[in-house]
Design an enzyme around this catalytic site. Structure first.
Site, PDB file in Angstrom:
ATOM      1  N   LEU A 102       0.865  -1.165   0.000  1.00 51.61           N
ATOM      2  CA  LEU A 102       0.000   0.000   0.000  1.00 51.61           C
ATOM      3  C   LEU A 102       0.910   1.225   0.000  1.00 51.61           C
ATOM      4  CD1 LEU A 102      -2.699  -0.964   2.690  1.00 51.61           C
ATOM      5  CD2 LEU A 102      -2.937  -1.052   0.201  1.00 51.61           C
ATOM      6  N   ASP A 103       0.521   2.271  -0.730  1.00 53.08           N
ATOM      7  CA  ASP A 103       1.308   3.505  -0.745  1.00 53.08           C
ATOM      8  C   ASP A 103       1.422   4.078   0.664  1.00 53.08           C
ATOM      9  OD1 ASP A 103       1.409   3.213  -3.472  1.00 53.08           O
ATOM     10  OD2 ASP A 103      -0.251   4.599  -3.844  1.00 53.08           O
ATOM     11  N   GLU A 104       2.415   4.942   0.858  1.00 51.15           N
ATOM     12  CA  GLU A 104       2.630   5.491   2.204  1.00 51.15           C
ATOM     13  C   GLU A 104       1.427   6.274   2.718  1.00 51.15           C
ATOM     14  OE1 GLU A 104       4.741   8.288  -0.727  1.00 51.15           O
ATOM     15  OE2 GLU A 104       4.671   6.139  -0.390  1.00 51.15           O
ATOM     16  N   HIS A 185      -0.044   1.873  -8.241  1.00 53.14           N
ATOM     17  CA  HIS A 185      -0.916   3.048  -8.109  1.00 53.14           C
ATOM     18  C   HIS A 185      -2.215   2.881  -8.897  1.00 53.14           C
ATOM     19  CE1 HIS A 185       2.585   5.994  -6.988  1.00 53.14           C
ATOM     20  NE2 HIS A 185       2.230   5.203  -5.982  1.00 53.14           N
TER      21      HIS A 185
END
Length: 229
Positions: A102-104, A185
């Site tokens: 998961l992105d930050e 993304h």
């Protein structure tokens, strides 16, 4: 299994370190000190303490975390702390890996395991494991945008068409999106492709698992096994 081998398998150090922990009286089972490193114990269902830290034996590590914002799913983070810093040292020594990333700035359900075959099974595009995201958008979500997400959109620098397994507006600027792929993304790129922009992203479920409401950001819990996913 020898008691020191149990500790070693759970990530409490090198073999000699684990033998030393037992021999110096740092290991208790049922509140009783066990100081013979070579004592035979049945690991199935075993709960023990090491220096006061309670630990349950798991042949394979499998856990769920409520990932908070501001941490990277990387062992070598570049701009933010590592999500692995939220795990206890024994799990880090066992080299547990996140199942996907998961992105930050993305929050929600994140799985970890030391079972490489399970990671492959759950991240393979051929398996179509559904993942549900709660999306906050910059602009109002229109019926046309929802329809396009369901029919499929083309992403920049990607010739393949990607589509949502399910999509529904949950508010004027919020959307629930179900994906069975895991492109880089992907949610953000799909929303951009239909003329909107992601302002907030939260993964609420993975396969059969739903993030428990009482699991606070940064907290984690054991899972009973792959059948739970």
């Amino acid at each position: 299994m020898k008691l020191s081998q149990v500790l070693y398998s759970q990530g409490f150090g090198a073999r000699r370190e684990c033998e030393g922990l037992v021999a110096t009286g740092h290991v208790r089972i049922g509140g009783v000190v066990h100081d013979d490193p070579f004592e035979d114990v049945d690991p199935e269902g075993l709960v023990f303490t090491v220096r006061g830290e309670e630990w349950a034996y798991h042949e394979r590590a499998l856990l769920m975390m409520h990932k908070p914002a501001g941490v990277e799913c990387s062992q070598k983070p570049k701009h933010h702390p590592s999500v692995y810093s939220l795990l206890p040292a024994p799990l880090r020594r066992r080299d547990v890996q996140s199942i996907g990333r998961l992105d930050e700035d993305t929050t929600g359900l994140l799985l970890f395991t030391d079972d490489g075959a399970l990671i492959h099974r759950l991240t393979s595009p051929k398996k179509h494991v559904p993942k549900v995201y709660e999306v906050s958008c910059k602009h109002p979500v229109t019926a046309e945008q929802v329809q396009r997400l369901l029919e499929g959109v083309k992403l920049i620098d990607d010739p393949a068409t990607v589509r949502a397994a399910a999509a529904e507006a949950t508010g004027e600027t919020t959307l629930r999106l179900t994906l069975t792929e895991g492109k880089y993304h992907q949610v953000k790129r799909m929303l951009a492709a239909v003329g909107n922009r992601v302002e907030g992203l939260h993964r609420s479920s993975f396969g059969k698992l739903v993030l428990p409401p009482d699991l606070a950001p940064g907290q984690w819990c054991w899972l009973p096994g792959p059948h739970a996913i």
